[in-house]
Design an enzyme around this catalytic site. Structure first.
Site, PDB file in Angstrom:
ATOM      1  N   GLU A   1      48.050  47.330  48.507  1.00  4.08           N
ATOM      2  CA  GLU A   1      47.529  46.139  47.841  1.00  4.08           C
ATOM      3  C   GLU A   1      48.637  45.128  47.616  1.00  4.08           C
ATOM      4  OE1 GLU A   1      44.375  45.862  44.400  1.00  4.08           O
ATOM      5  OE2 GLU A   1      46.368  46.136  43.517  1.00  4.08           O
TER       6      GLU A   1
ATOM      7  N   TYR B   1      44.525  37.422  47.286  1.00  7.85           N
ATOM      8  CA  TYR B   1      44.437  38.871  47.141  1.00  7.85           C
ATOM      9  C   TYR B   1      44.277  39.480  48.528  1.00  7.85           C
ATOM     10  CZ  TYR B   1      42.734  43.530  46.082  1.00  7.85           C
ATOM     11  OH  TYR B   1      42.588  44.892  46.033  1.00  7.85           O
TER      12      TYR B   1
END
Length: 389
Positions: free
Chosen positions: A197, A109
């Site tokens: 993101e 992530y």
């Protein structure tokens, strides 16, 4: 303003960030043609909506032949995808992204966002990337890594290396990660982003890094500087009332209550909603008409909040500083006359020309209930909403 995955990946590619090859499609035939053009034994068909959690909600399908691409696309298009981030109504799927399959060794992530407490950009990363990152953050916060970027010097190489080591990247992967993170930081600054993101950033079985997903959010206050990005806006992914409010320069957020609020100033609007809740009511919206409110804008605000069928009462709470209370009163009277307000309206006016405004309302002959103070206004609005039910 959010961008779709396929739009974000095109921008990623311009900044040299590695992404899988893919094509956007609006019909099953287009999706099948895209799969044939991409080639390969495996494709991923992804619903294009402005929300995360698509995989768990059935919005991401892995297929192994062209006809399966066509079938998966037909199943998705025209549906509404419901995820944890969309609410019960979900978001419409108008397009899919057909992408070549990737050999995934592990998932990471990675994101850049604003740390509002520090007033600086924060880089957040975790070796436990993928669909359950929210659970990781909630239950295993020690697995979340972060670096805060000083605005005067920008992202430094040692910060990227710190994260790379924490993510257990090795050898050439460290330099790859550093290059990707620097490119993402430059993109963040160049586009006035509020969020970038990548979930997941994968390590392939060949040891390479690849952005398997991409999300870009642009600060709406800066979008006027980026007409190229503004052209990518997809209003079908937005709350229709919020999109309508933006056209009138109204700050509006839909809520699930039945007392519509029209207030000037974000702080006063928040306080108004709090007092409504305190006295047993539920606000139907946040609506800040701004310090420069005009009669026309007030009328537009009334039209907007009345388009919500759940509204049972309206509370107008204006403190006249920059905006004069008599202007608001004029707008209220115009709206009640012309818009056809059929629900109780409670009005609290204080500040510049408040006395004149209250007299205007009192002699208007309209069904408007005056209030003395915010508490009185909230109590009257809650009682009116209950009676209207």
């Amino acid at each position: 303003m959010n961008l779709h995955e396929y739009q974000s990946k095109k921008i990623f590619a311009k900044y040299g960030i590695p992404v899988p090859t893919g094509e956007v499609a609006s019909t099953p035939d287009e999706a099948a043609a895209a799969a044939r053009a991409l080639g390969g034994p495996v494709w991923v068909v992804k619903a294009q909506v402005h929300a995360g959690g698509r995989g768990k909600a059935g919005g991401v399908k892995v297929v192994r032949d062209v006809e399966a691409v066509r079938t998966a696309t037909a199943e998705l298009l025209g549906q509404r995808l419901v995820t944890k981030q969309t609410g019960a109504e979900g978001l419409p799927i108008n397009q899919v992204y057909v992408e070549s399959g990737s050999d995934i060794e592990r998932e990471i992530y990675l994101s850049l966002t604003l740390n509002r407490e520090k007033g600086r950009i924060a880089v957040v990363a975790s070796a436990a990337g993928g669909m359950d990152i929210e659970e990781v953050a909630a239950h295993e916060p020690e697995k979340i890594l972060s670096e805060t970027v000083h605005p005067a010097v920008g992202l430094e190489a040692y910060q990227a290396r710190n994260l790379a080591f924490g993510l257990k990247l090795t050898g050439p992967q460290i330099n790859e990660f550093t290059a990707i993170l620097k490119a993402l930081y430059k993109l963040y600054i160049d586009s006035d982003a509020s969020l970038i993101e990548v979930n997941p950033l994968i390590v392939t079985k060949a040891g390479k890094l690849l952005a398997l997903d991409a999300k870009i959010g642009i600060d709406p206050n800066a979008i006027f500087r980026h007409p190229d990005l503004a052209a990518l806006r997809d209003e079908s992914q937005e709350d229709p009332m919020e999109a309508r409010a933006a056209k009138h320069d109204l700050n509006y957020v839909s809520l699930d209550g039945d007392i519509a609020c029209m207030v000037n100033g974000a702080g006063l609007a928040m306080a108004t909603m709090d007092v409504i809740k305190l006295h047993g009511g539920k606000p139907a919206n946040f609506l800040d008409v701004g310090g420069g409110a005009t009669a026309e804008r007030v009328t537009a605000a009334f039209e907007l909040i009345l388009s919500n069928p759940n509204v049972r009462a309206i509370l107008v709470n204006i403190f006249g500083g920059i905006v004069r209370c008599d202007v608001i009163a004029e707008g209220v009277m115009t709206a009640v006359k012309n818009v056809g307000v059929a629900v109780p309206v409670v009005v609290r006016l204080e500040g510049t020309n408040a006395k004149q405004a209250r007299e205007m309302l009192a002699t208007s002959g309209l069904a408007v209930t005056p209030a003395e103070g915010l508490t009185d206004a909230a109590k009257k609005a809650v009682a009116a909403a209950r009676t209207a039910k």
